[in-house]
Design a protein around this motif. Structure first.
Motif, PDB file in Angstrom:
ATOM      1  N   ILE A 154       0.842  -1.208   0.000  1.00  0.00           N
ATOM      2  CA  ILE A 154       0.000   0.000   0.000  1.00  0.00           C
ATOM      3  C   ILE A 154       0.872   1.251   0.000  1.00  0.00           C
ATOM      4  O   ILE A 154       0.651   2.184  -0.796  1.00  0.00           O
ATOM      5  CB  ILE A 154      -0.933  -0.010   1.225  1.00  0.00           C
ATOM      6  N   PHE A 155       1.868   1.293   0.869  1.00  0.00           N
ATOM      7  CA  PHE A 155       2.752   2.458   0.948  1.00  0.00           C
ATOM      8  C   PHE A 155       3.516   2.664  -0.357  1.00  0.00           C
ATOM      9  O   PHE A 155       3.724   3.790  -0.797  1.00  0.00           O
ATOM     10  CB  PHE A 155       3.745   2.293   2.103  1.00  0.00           C
ATOM     11  N   ALA A 156       3.979   1.581  -0.975  1.00  0.00           N
ATOM     12  CA  ALA A 156       4.765   1.707  -2.204  1.00  0.00           C
ATOM     13  C   ALA A 156       3.940   2.353  -3.317  1.00  0.00           C
ATOM     14  O   ALA A 156       4.430   3.239  -4.029  1.00  0.00           O
ATOM     15  CB  ALA A 156       5.272   0.334  -2.638  1.00  0.00           C
ATOM     16  N   TRP A 157       2.707   1.917  -3.465  1.00  0.00           N
ATOM     17  CA  TRP A 157       1.851   2.536  -4.478  1.00  0.00           C
ATOM     18  C   TRP A 157       1.520   3.981  -4.101  1.00  0.00           C
ATOM     19  O   TRP A 157       1.470   4.868  -4.967  1.00  0.00           O
ATOM     20  CB  TRP A 157       0.561   1.723  -4.637  1.00  0.00           C
ATOM     21  N   LEU A 158       1.295   4.234  -2.809  1.00  0.00           N
ATOM     22  CA  LEU A 158       0.934   5.583  -2.369  1.00  0.00           C
ATOM     23  C   LEU A 158       2.063   6.569  -2.635  1.00  0.00           C
ATOM     24  O   LEU A 158       1.836   7.650  -3.211  1.00  0.00           O
ATOM     25  CB  LEU A 158       0.591   5.556  -0.878  1.00  0.00           C
ATOM     26  N   ILE A 159       3.281   6.222  -2.241  1.00  0.00           N
ATOM     27  CA  ILE A 159       4.371   7.180  -2.433  1.00  0.00           C
ATOM     28  C   ILE A 159       4.695   7.352  -3.909  1.00  0.00           C
ATOM     29  O   ILE A 159       5.156   8.418  -4.335  1.00  0.00           O
ATOM     30  CB  ILE A 159       5.634   6.750  -1.653  1.00  0.00           C
ATOM     31  N   THR A 160       4.458   6.325  -4.712  1.00  0.00           N
ATOM     32  CA  THR A 160       4.680   6.474  -6.148  1.00  0.00           C
ATOM     33  C   THR A 160       3.708   7.478  -6.749  1.00  0.00           C
ATOM     34  O   THR A 160       4.099   8.351  -7.541  1.00  0.00           O
ATOM     35  CB  THR A 160       4.542   5.111  -6.854  1.00  0.00           C
TER      36      THR A 160
END
Length: 421
Positions: A38-44
């Motif tokens: 979730i965090f990886a997609w969010l920060i991207t």
């Protein structure tokens, strides 16, 4: 009950899917790993928006030229870091991906602190994101990554406070209206991030609890069909479980007259009688360290000395058989038309796990076949034992010779009757 078939060693080797089937029973993704996706997609997504905003929509005016160039370089670097973290997570390099996410948050907070200066409320974002991120992305058992992530977060927060209170003025001559606009944006972002962090923490705790419950349920299911040591080997990733055991004792038990009994009784009564009797057999096996293998109709099969070695496997099997006869005597008080015959043999076997879905632990070999033949030829109320079992028992049990029996596929063998212990 028919003889236990096949001593072919090749048939016992389960397919490579057996261990995978056992592992699929357990949850494969924990809360921290789920949060990392979730965090990886969010920060991207955030990095793309920041890069587009800084490069395509710069602030107007010559006084913002340096700021625009600096913002473009920083946001481009952040975009590369975000894409790298996402790529690592998607490729399965979870440790590198999660550390990249932590580093991304640290760079964002440090950059905003340097560029915007004091009074923007950036400390709210930092305290919310950086302190919570390591706890969300790393499990308690991952001590080193968790410590590194926390150290990075605390270091950036300390830097931020020092810069705000002791550092130079910001590079941007922010007016009061600009400051209010930035402050409002920061508060909104902080509120959104705070809500996200709370949600992620809650979902992570829910996932941990669900995973623990599912793991306990899965372990209980595995232990219902497999011995504990075999289940542990499957969960550890062992693909083929096949062992040659030189000395074990096999027990076959069968209820004589049960077919006629079942024909004249209701289904409930048949299941109740059989379930009550076999439950007593299970308790006897557990008490003496004997492993129940399976039931087939009104037949019961167990092994002493597998999968774990048992010093007195023959004695344990004999005690179980005598206990079975005692349990059957109690059943005969209410159902006098029934009887129990038992066959016991000692010798080498091949043991392993077969199947890909409803897999089971089983044993093969001539030792198994002889025990089955002894049971099928025994009279009701008799515990028939072979010469090898007679020798293993020694003088500790009372036995009576029954002469020689002609067993199908085996030939003439001497047989004894186990009387008492």
């Amino acid at each position: 009950m028919s003889a236990h078939q096949s001593s072919d060693v090749q048939a016992l080797a389960p397919s490579d899917r057996t261990a995978a089937a056992a592992r699929r029973v357990l949850p494969t993704q924990s809360g921290p790993l789920r949060n990392a996706h979730i965090f990886a997609w969010l920060i991207t997504v955030l990095a793309v928006c920041m890069a587009v905003s800084s490069i395509a929509l710069p602030w107007e005016g010559e006084r913002f030229a340096f700021h625009n160039r600096l913002a473009a370089w920083i946001t481009s670097g952040l975009l590369a870091l975000a894409l790298g973290s996402l790529g690592c997570v998607r490729a399965g390099w979870m440790l590198a991906g999660r550390m990249g996410i932590i580093l991304y948050g640290c760079v964002v907070v440090a950059s905003m602190t340097v560029m915007l200066g004091p009074g923007t409320g950036i400390d709210v974002v930092a305290a919310t994101c950086l302190v919570a991120a390591p706890a969300l992305l790393f499990a308690r058992s991952e001590r080193l990554p968790l410590a590194v992530g926390c150290a990075l977060s605390v270091g950036v927060i300390v830097f931020m406070q020092v810069w705000i209170h002791l550092g130079p003025m910001s590079y941007v001559p922010i007016t009061r209206s600009d400051l209010m606009e930035v402050r409002s944006g920061v508060v909104i972002v902080a509120a959104c991030v705070g809500a996200l962090v709370v949600y992620l923490y809650w979902s992570a705790e829910m996932a941990r609890g669900a995973a623990a419950r599912e793991r306990a349920r899965s372990d209980a299911l595995l232990l219902n069909v497999l011995p504990a040591t075999v289940a542990d080997r499957l969960k550890a990733g062992e693909r083929r479980i096949a062992d040659r055991l030189e000395r074990v004792t096999i027990v076959f038990a069968d209820i004589a007259g049960f077919t006629a009994f079942a024909a004249d009784r209701s289904a409930d009564e048949v299941v109740h009688v059989l379930g009550d009797l076999f439950s007593r057999f299970d308790a006897l096996c557990a008490a003496h360290g004997v492993e129940k293998l399976k039931t087939i109709g009104d037949g019961y099969m167990a092994v002493a000395g597998a999968p774990e070695a048992l010093p007195d496997h023959a004695g344990a099997a004999a005690r179980v058989a005598l206990g079975m006869m005692a349990a059957m005597e109690e059943t005969l008080r209410d159902h006098p038309g029934l009887g129990l015959r038992v066959g016991i043999n000692t010798g080498p076997v091949v043991a392993g796990v077969i199947g890909t879905r409803k897999f089971a632990y089983d044993v093969w070999g001539d030792t198994v076949n002889l025990a089955s033949r002894l049971e099928s030829q025994a009279a009701a109320g008799t515990i028939a034992i072979s010469a090898s079992t007679r020798s293993a028992l020694g003088d500790r049990f009372t036995v009576e010779p029954l002469g020689t029996a002609e067993l199908k596929g085996i030939g003439a063998v001497p047989v004894w009757r186990l009387v008492d212990g």
